[in-house]
Design a protein around this motif. Structure first.
Motif, PDB file in Angstrom:
ATOM      1  N   GLY A 108       0.937  -1.184   0.052  1.00 46.16           N
ATOM      2  CA  GLY A 108       0.005   0.072   0.018  1.00 46.16           C
ATOM      3  C   GLY A 108       0.834   1.379   0.195  1.00 46.16           C
ATOM      4  N   ASP A 152       2.600   4.526   0.542  1.00 49.20           N
ATOM      5  CA  ASP A 152       2.467   5.802   1.541  1.00 49.20           C
ATOM      6  C   ASP A 152       1.482   5.445   2.541  1.00 49.20           C
ATOM      7  OD1 ASP A 152       4.604   6.906   0.473  1.00 49.20           O
ATOM      8  OD2 ASP A 152       3.539   8.226  -1.054  1.00 49.20           O
ATOM      9  N   ASP A 153       0.215   4.952   1.993  1.00 42.07           N
ATOM     10  CA  ASP A 153      -0.819   4.679   2.701  1.00 42.07           C
ATOM     11  C   ASP A 153      -0.635   3.892   4.245  1.00 42.07           C
ATOM     12  OD1 ASP A 153      -3.476   6.162   2.305  1.00 42.07           O
ATOM     13  OD2 ASP A 153      -2.778   5.421   0.295  1.00 42.07           O
ATOM     14  N   SER A 154       0.076   2.671   3.862  1.00 37.73           N
ATOM     15  CA  SER A 154       0.505   1.530   4.711  1.00 37.73           C
ATOM     16  C   SER A 154       1.441   2.251   5.743  1.00 37.73           C
ATOM     17  CB  SER A 154       0.647   0.473   4.221  1.00 37.73           C
ATOM     18  OG  SER A 154      -0.146  -0.411   3.486  1.00 37.73           O
ATOM     19  N   ASP A 206       1.999   5.428   6.313  1.00 39.01           N
ATOM     20  CA  ASP A 206       1.570   6.346   7.145  1.00 39.01           C
ATOM     21  C   ASP A 206       0.588   5.574   8.427  1.00 39.01           C
ATOM     22  OD1 ASP A 206       0.756   9.314   7.734  1.00 39.01           O
ATOM     23  OD2 ASP A 206      -1.149   8.684   7.231  1.00 39.01           O
ATOM     24  N   ARG A 254      -9.840   4.170   5.211  1.00 35.19           N
ATOM     25  CA  ARG A 254      -9.964   5.534   5.146  1.00 35.19           C
ATOM     26  C   ARG A 254     -10.004   6.207   3.653  1.00 35.19           C
ATOM     27  NH1 ARG A 254      -4.124   8.288   7.164  1.00 35.19           N
ATOM     28  NH2 ARG A 254      -2.895   7.069   5.694  1.00 35.19           N
ATOM     29  N   SER A 309      -7.884   8.204   1.429  1.00 37.11           N
ATOM     30  CA  SER A 309      -6.538   8.325   1.666  1.00 37.11           C
ATOM     31  C   SER A 309      -5.993   9.720   1.281  1.00 37.11           C
ATOM     32  CB  SER A 309      -5.859   7.274   0.272  1.00 37.11           C
ATOM     33  OG  SER A 309      -4.482   7.947   0.351  1.00 37.11           O
ATOM     34  N   ASP A 322      -4.300  10.370  -2.296  1.00 40.62           N
ATOM     35  CA  ASP A 322      -5.061  10.041  -3.484  1.00 40.62           C
ATOM     36  C   ASP A 322      -5.698  11.375  -4.049  1.00 40.62           C
ATOM     37  OD1 ASP A 322      -6.637   9.334  -5.568  1.00 40.62           O
ATOM     38  OD2 ASP A 322      -7.164   7.318  -4.355  1.00 40.62           O
ATOM     39  N   HIS A 340      -9.257   3.897   0.791  1.00 37.73           N
ATOM     40  CA  HIS A 340      -8.136   2.947   0.754  1.00 37.73           C
ATOM     41  C   HIS A 340      -8.010   2.095   1.885  1.00 37.73           C
ATOM     42  CE1 HIS A 340      -5.671   4.258  -2.691  1.00 37.73           C
ATOM     43  NE2 HIS A 340      -6.490   5.260  -2.653  1.00 37.73           N
ATOM     44  N   SER A 350      -5.493  -0.050   4.123  1.00 36.19           N
ATOM     45  CA  SER A 350      -3.869  -0.467   4.469  1.00 36.19           C
ATOM     46  C   SER A 350      -3.882  -1.460   5.527  1.00 36.19           C
ATOM     47  CB  SER A 350      -3.349   0.941   5.004  1.00 36.19           C
ATOM     48  OG  SER A 350      -3.669   1.807   4.018  1.00 36.19           O
TER      49      SER A 350
END
Length: 325
Positions: free
Chosen positions: A88, A90-92, A94, A161, A163, A166, A172, A174
Protein backbone atom coordinates in the motif's frame (compact mmCIF):
# COMPACT_ATOMS: atom_id res chain seq x y z
CA UNK A 1 1.16 -9.31 -0.81
CA UNK A 2 3.78 -8.66 1.83
CA UNK A 3 4.63 -11.68 3.96
CA UNK A 4 6.49 -12.18 7.20
CA UNK A 5 8.11 -15.57 6.59
CA UNK A 6 10.02 -17.87 8.85
CA UNK A 7 11.14 -21.46 9.00
CA UNK A 8 10.83 -23.57 12.11
CA UNK A 9 13.64 -22.70 14.51
CA UNK A 10 16.10 -25.20 15.89
CA UNK A 11 16.20 -23.57 19.31
CA UNK A 12 19.02 -24.97 21.47
CA UNK A 13 17.26 -24.24 24.74
CA UNK A 14 14.16 -24.78 26.80
CA UNK A 15 11.31 -22.95 28.42
CA UNK A 16 12.65 -21.75 31.78
CA UNK A 17 11.26 -23.79 34.65
CA UNK A 18 9.82 -26.55 32.50
CA UNK A 19 12.51 -27.98 30.23
CA UNK A 20 11.53 -28.78 26.65
CA UNK A 21 8.09 -27.92 25.26
CA UNK A 22 6.84 -31.57 25.01
CA UNK A 23 7.40 -32.00 28.76
CA UNK A 24 5.65 -28.78 29.67
CA UNK A 25 2.13 -30.07 30.35
CA UNK A 26 3.18 -32.96 32.61
CA UNK A 27 5.58 -30.79 34.60
CA UNK A 28 2.93 -28.10 34.97
CA UNK A 29 0.44 -30.63 36.36
CA UNK A 30 3.05 -31.96 38.81
CA UNK A 31 3.82 -28.45 40.07
CA UNK A 32 0.13 -27.57 40.46
CA UNK A 33 -0.42 -30.77 42.45
CA UNK A 34 2.51 -30.01 44.77
CA UNK A 35 1.30 -26.43 45.29
CA UNK A 36 -2.12 -27.74 46.30
CA UNK A 37 -0.53 -30.16 48.78
CA UNK A 38 1.58 -27.43 50.37
CA UNK A 39 -1.34 -24.99 50.61
CA UNK A 40 -3.43 -27.69 52.32
CA UNK A 41 -0.62 -28.40 54.78
CA UNK A 42 -0.23 -24.67 55.54
CA UNK A 43 -3.88 -24.52 56.49
CA UNK A 44 -3.38 -27.01 59.33
CA UNK A 45 -3.56 -25.67 62.90
CA UNK A 46 -0.15 -27.09 63.85
CA UNK A 47 1.67 -25.91 60.71
CA UNK A 48 3.83 -23.37 62.57
CA UNK A 49 4.74 -25.68 65.45
CA UNK A 50 7.98 -26.49 63.65
CA UNK A 51 9.10 -23.06 62.41
CA UNK A 52 12.08 -24.33 60.41
CA UNK A 53 9.96 -26.86 58.56
CA UNK A 54 7.20 -24.28 58.02
CA UNK A 55 9.61 -21.70 56.60
CA UNK A 56 11.07 -24.32 54.27
CA UNK A 57 7.57 -25.15 53.05
CA UNK A 58 6.74 -21.48 52.49
CA UNK A 59 9.94 -21.00 50.50
CA UNK A 60 9.21 -24.11 48.42
CA UNK A 61 5.69 -22.85 47.73
CA UNK A 62 7.04 -19.51 46.48
CA UNK A 63 9.57 -21.26 44.26
CA UNK A 64 6.93 -23.57 42.80
CA UNK A 65 4.62 -20.65 42.06
CA UNK A 66 7.50 -18.86 40.35
CA UNK A 67 8.23 -21.99 38.32
CA UNK A 68 4.56 -22.24 37.36
CA UNK A 69 4.78 -18.68 36.06
CA UNK A 70 8.04 -19.51 34.25
CA UNK A 71 6.80 -18.94 30.70
CA UNK A 72 5.14 -15.71 31.83
CA UNK A 73 7.95 -14.36 33.95
CA UNK A 74 8.76 -11.69 31.36
CA UNK A 75 5.28 -10.17 31.71
CA UNK A 76 6.58 -7.71 34.30
CA UNK A 77 9.44 -6.58 32.09
CA UNK A 78 10.11 -4.35 29.11
CA UNK A 79 8.92 -4.97 25.56
CA UNK A 80 10.37 -4.74 22.08
CA UNK A 81 7.75 -3.66 19.54
CA UNK A 82 8.22 -3.88 15.77
CA UNK A 83 5.72 -2.38 13.32
CA UNK A 84 6.01 -3.46 9.69
CA UNK A 85 3.99 -1.89 6.87
CA UNK A 86 2.08 -4.09 4.45
CA UNK A 87 1.37 -3.44 0.78
CA UNK A 88 0.00 0.00 0.00
CA UNK A 89 3.01 2.29 -0.10
CA UNK A 90 2.48 5.69 1.51
CA UNK A 91 -0.92 4.77 2.97
CA UNK A 92 0.34 1.70 4.84
CA UNK A 93 3.51 3.49 5.95
CA UNK A 94 1.43 6.40 7.23
CA UNK A 95 -0.80 3.92 9.09
CA UNK A 96 2.32 2.48 10.75
CA UNK A 97 3.20 6.00 11.90
CA UNK A 98 -0.34 6.36 13.31
CA UNK A 99 0.14 3.12 15.26
CA UNK A 100 3.51 4.32 16.56
CA UNK A 101 1.84 7.50 17.83
CA UNK A 102 -1.05 5.50 19.36
CA UNK A 103 1.23 3.17 21.30
CA UNK A 104 3.48 6.02 22.34
CA UNK A 105 0.52 7.95 23.76
CA UNK A 106 -0.67 4.81 25.57
CA UNK A 107 2.81 4.25 26.96
CA UNK A 108 3.02 7.83 28.17
CA UNK A 109 -0.25 7.37 30.06
CA UNK A 110 1.42 4.45 31.87
CA UNK A 111 4.61 6.35 32.59
CA UNK A 112 6.69 4.07 30.38
CA UNK A 113 9.94 4.97 28.66
CA UNK A 114 10.37 4.78 24.89
CA UNK A 115 13.40 4.53 22.58
CA UNK A 116 13.80 3.71 18.89
CA UNK A 117 16.14 0.81 18.11
CA UNK A 118 15.88 1.04 14.34
CA UNK A 119 13.57 2.72 11.85
CA UNK A 120 13.10 2.94 8.09
CA UNK A 121 11.19 6.16 7.47
CA UNK A 122 9.79 7.48 4.20
CA UNK A 123 9.71 11.08 2.93
CA UNK A 124 6.22 11.69 4.37
CA UNK A 125 6.96 10.78 7.99
CA UNK A 126 5.63 7.24 7.61
CA UNK A 127 7.48 4.06 8.50
CA UNK A 128 8.28 1.10 6.31
CA UNK A 129 9.33 -0.54 9.56
CA UNK A 130 10.30 0.56 13.04
CA UNK A 131 11.53 -1.25 16.15
CA UNK A 132 11.00 0.33 19.57
CA UNK A 133 12.01 -0.55 23.11
CA UNK A 134 9.32 0.18 25.73
CA UNK A 135 10.39 0.10 29.37
CA UNK A 136 8.92 0.74 32.80
CA UNK A 137 6.22 -0.62 35.06
CA UNK A 138 2.48 -0.14 34.93
CA UNK A 139 0.89 2.34 37.27
CA UNK A 140 -2.16 1.64 39.38
CA UNK A 141 -3.16 -1.84 40.50
CA UNK A 142 -1.70 -3.73 37.53
CA UNK A 143 1.54 -5.58 38.16
CA UNK A 144 2.17 -6.11 34.45
CA UNK A 145 4.97 -4.31 32.68
CA UNK A 146 4.99 -3.24 29.02
CA UNK A 147 5.40 -6.78 27.64
CA UNK A 148 2.65 -8.38 29.72
CA UNK A 149 0.33 -5.50 28.87
CA UNK A 150 1.02 -5.25 25.14
CA UNK A 151 1.86 -8.83 24.10
CA UNK A 152 -1.62 -9.50 22.70
CA UNK A 153 -1.39 -6.43 20.46
CA UNK A 154 0.72 -8.64 18.18
CA UNK A 155 -0.97 -9.23 14.84
CA UNK A 156 -2.21 -7.53 11.68
CA UNK A 157 -3.99 -4.17 12.09
CA UNK A 158 -6.24 -2.78 9.34
CA UNK A 159 -7.14 0.83 8.47
CA UNK A 160 -9.98 1.97 6.18
CA UNK A 161 -10.11 5.67 5.25
CA UNK A 162 -10.14 8.21 2.43
CA UNK A 163 -6.49 8.34 1.46
CA UNK A 164 -4.74 11.69 2.03
CA UNK A 165 -2.32 10.60 -0.72
CA UNK A 166 -5.01 10.03 -3.39
CA UNK A 167 -5.96 13.14 -5.40
CA UNK A 168 -9.24 11.44 -6.32
CA UNK A 169 -10.10 11.05 -2.62
CA UNK A 170 -10.85 7.37 -2.92
CA UNK A 171 -11.20 5.02 0.01
CA UNK A 172 -8.15 2.87 0.72
CA UNK A 173 -7.48 -0.10 2.98
CA UNK A 174 -4.05 -0.37 4.62
CA UNK A 175 -2.40 -3.04 6.75
CA UNK A 176 0.44 -3.05 9.28
CA UNK A 177 1.88 -5.91 11.31
CA UNK A 178 2.61 -5.33 15.01
CA UNK A 179 4.99 -7.70 16.79
CA UNK A 180 5.59 -7.50 20.56
CA UNK A 181 8.29 -9.61 22.22
CA UNK A 182 9.87 -9.51 25.70
CA UNK A 183 13.13 -7.68 26.22
CA UNK A 184 15.81 -10.12 27.31
CA UNK A 185 18.27 -8.69 29.83
CA UNK A 186 21.83 -9.92 30.31
CA UNK A 187 20.70 -11.70 33.47
CA UNK A 188 18.22 -13.76 31.43
CA UNK A 189 20.53 -14.48 28.48
CA UNK A 190 21.22 -18.00 29.74
CA UNK A 191 17.51 -18.79 29.51
CA UNK A 192 18.00 -19.28 25.77
CA UNK A 193 21.53 -19.97 24.53
CA UNK A 194 22.21 -19.39 20.81
CA UNK A 195 25.36 -20.93 19.29
CA UNK A 196 27.56 -18.55 17.27
CA UNK A 197 27.43 -21.07 14.42
CA UNK A 198 23.70 -20.25 14.01
CA UNK A 199 24.41 -16.56 13.41
CA UNK A 200 25.38 -14.45 10.42
CA UNK A 201 26.44 -10.92 11.37
CA UNK A 202 27.17 -8.03 9.02
CA UNK A 203 28.22 -4.46 9.78
CA UNK A 204 27.11 -1.25 8.05
CA UNK A 205 27.40 2.49 8.47
CA UNK A 206 25.02 3.84 11.06
CA UNK A 207 22.85 6.89 10.44
CA UNK A 208 20.70 8.90 12.83
CA UNK A 209 21.53 11.48 15.53
CA UNK A 210 25.08 12.46 16.21
CA UNK A 211 26.17 14.48 13.20
CA UNK A 212 28.66 13.56 10.49
CA UNK A 213 30.94 11.45 12.67
CA UNK A 214 28.31 8.87 13.53
CA UNK A 215 27.43 8.49 9.85
CA UNK A 216 31.04 7.53 9.09
CA UNK A 217 31.25 4.80 11.70
CA UNK A 218 30.39 1.23 10.80
CA UNK A 219 28.40 0.54 13.97
CA UNK A 220 25.03 -0.67 12.63
CA UNK A 221 24.58 -4.43 13.04
CA UNK A 222 22.46 -6.77 10.94
CA UNK A 223 22.06 -10.20 12.49
CA UNK A 224 20.51 -13.25 10.79
CA UNK A 225 19.58 -16.40 12.69
CA UNK A 226 20.11 -19.01 9.97
CA UNK A 227 17.93 -21.84 11.38
CA UNK A 228 14.83 -19.63 11.58
CA UNK A 229 15.61 -16.97 8.97
CA UNK A 230 14.93 -14.19 11.50
CA UNK A 231 16.74 -10.96 10.58
CA UNK A 232 17.38 -8.09 13.00
CA UNK A 233 18.85 -4.63 12.32
CA UNK A 234 20.04 -2.42 15.20
CA UNK A 235 21.40 1.12 14.86
CA UNK A 236 20.49 2.72 18.19
CA UNK A 237 23.72 2.22 20.14
CA UNK A 238 27.02 4.06 19.74
CA UNK A 239 29.27 1.03 19.36
CA UNK A 240 29.24 -2.06 17.20
CA UNK A 241 29.50 -4.29 20.28
CA UNK A 242 26.48 -2.64 21.94
CA UNK A 243 24.39 -2.99 18.78
CA UNK A 244 25.42 -6.65 18.46
CA UNK A 245 24.41 -7.35 22.07
CA UNK A 246 21.04 -5.64 21.62
CA UNK A 247 20.43 -7.58 18.41
CA UNK A 248 21.12 -10.85 20.26
CA UNK A 249 18.72 -9.84 23.05
CA UNK A 250 16.01 -9.11 20.48
CA UNK A 251 16.67 -12.46 18.78
CA UNK A 252 16.29 -14.28 22.11
CA UNK A 253 12.98 -12.50 22.62
CA UNK A 254 11.74 -13.46 19.16
CA UNK A 255 12.71 -17.12 19.60
CA UNK A 256 11.19 -17.25 23.08
CA UNK A 257 7.96 -15.70 21.78
CA UNK A 258 7.81 -18.32 19.04
CA UNK A 259 8.25 -21.10 21.60
CA UNK A 260 5.52 -19.54 23.73
CA UNK A 261 3.13 -19.31 20.76
CA UNK A 262 3.80 -22.98 19.94
CA UNK A 263 3.13 -23.98 23.55
CA UNK A 264 -0.19 -22.13 23.66
CA UNK A 265 -1.20 -23.53 20.28
CA UNK A 266 -0.51 -27.08 21.48
CA UNK A 267 -2.58 -26.52 24.62
CA UNK A 268 -5.49 -25.39 22.44
CA UNK A 269 -5.01 -28.17 19.90
CA UNK A 270 -4.08 -25.67 17.21
CA UNK A 271 -1.26 -25.29 14.72
CA UNK A 272 0.75 -22.16 13.99
CA UNK A 273 0.91 -21.06 10.38
CA UNK A 274 4.43 -20.73 9.05
CA UNK A 275 3.49 -17.51 7.23
CA UNK A 276 1.69 -14.42 8.49
CA UNK A 277 0.45 -12.32 5.57
CA UNK A 278 -0.10 -8.62 6.15
CA UNK A 279 -3.40 -8.53 4.29
CA UNK A 280 -7.19 -8.94 4.48
CA UNK A 281 -8.42 -11.89 6.51
CA UNK A 282 -5.59 -11.89 9.03
CA UNK A 283 -6.39 -8.67 10.90
CA UNK A 284 -6.91 -8.74 14.66
CA UNK A 285 -8.32 -5.20 14.74
CA UNK A 286 -9.87 -2.79 12.24
CA UNK A 287 -9.82 1.02 12.40
CA UNK A 288 -12.53 2.38 10.10
CA UNK A 289 -12.58 6.15 9.44
CA UNK A 290 -14.83 6.06 6.34
CA UNK A 291 -17.72 5.65 5.48
CA UNK A 292 -18.41 5.38 9.23
CA UNK A 293 -16.23 5.47 12.33
CA UNK A 294 -15.49 2.30 14.25
CA UNK A 295 -12.62 0.45 15.88
CA UNK A 296 -13.32 -3.26 16.34
CA UNK A 297 -11.19 -6.06 17.76
CA UNK A 298 -12.07 -9.21 15.82
CA UNK A 299 -10.88 -11.55 18.62
CA UNK A 300 -12.73 -10.05 21.59
CA UNK A 301 -15.56 -8.22 19.72
CA UNK A 302 -14.80 -5.04 21.68
CA UNK A 303 -15.71 -2.04 19.55
CA UNK A 304 -16.12 1.71 19.81
CA UNK A 305 -17.05 4.61 17.56
CA UNK A 306 -14.49 6.80 19.36
CA UNK A 307 -11.79 6.22 16.73
CA UNK A 308 -9.95 9.48 17.41
CA UNK A 309 -9.63 8.66 21.12
CA UNK A 310 -8.26 5.20 20.34
CA UNK A 311 -5.70 6.60 17.91
CA UNK A 312 -4.67 9.03 20.64
CA UNK A 313 -3.80 6.11 22.89
CA UNK A 314 -7.08 5.30 24.66
CA UNK A 315 -6.61 1.52 24.44
CA UNK A 316 -7.56 0.43 27.94
CA UNK A 317 -10.85 -1.26 26.98
CA UNK A 318 -9.11 -3.30 24.27
CA UNK A 319 -6.11 -4.19 26.46
CA UNK A 320 -8.35 -5.37 29.30
CA UNK A 321 -10.39 -7.60 27.01
CA UNK A 322 -7.19 -9.13 25.60
CA UNK A 323 -6.31 -10.54 29.01
CA UNK A 324 -8.97 -13.20 28.44
CA UNK A 325 -7.38 -14.42 25.21
Amino acid sequence: MVEHRFRKARVPGSIPGFGSIPNYMQQKEDIEKKIQELETAMGAADFWNDKVKAQTAVKELQELKSALEGVGKYDKGAAIMTILSGAGGDDSEDFSAMLVRMYRKYGESKGWGWSVIHSNENDHGGYRNITIEIGGKSSGTSQLGPYGTLKNESGVHRLVRVSPFDSNKKRHTSFSLVEVIPKFEKTSANDLVIPDSDLEISIAKSGGPGGQNVNKRETAVRLVHTPSGISIHVTSERSQAQNREKALDILRGKLWKRMEDERIAKERGMQISSTTSIEWGNQIRSYVLHPYKMVKDHRTDVETAQVDKVLEGDLEEFIEAEKEL
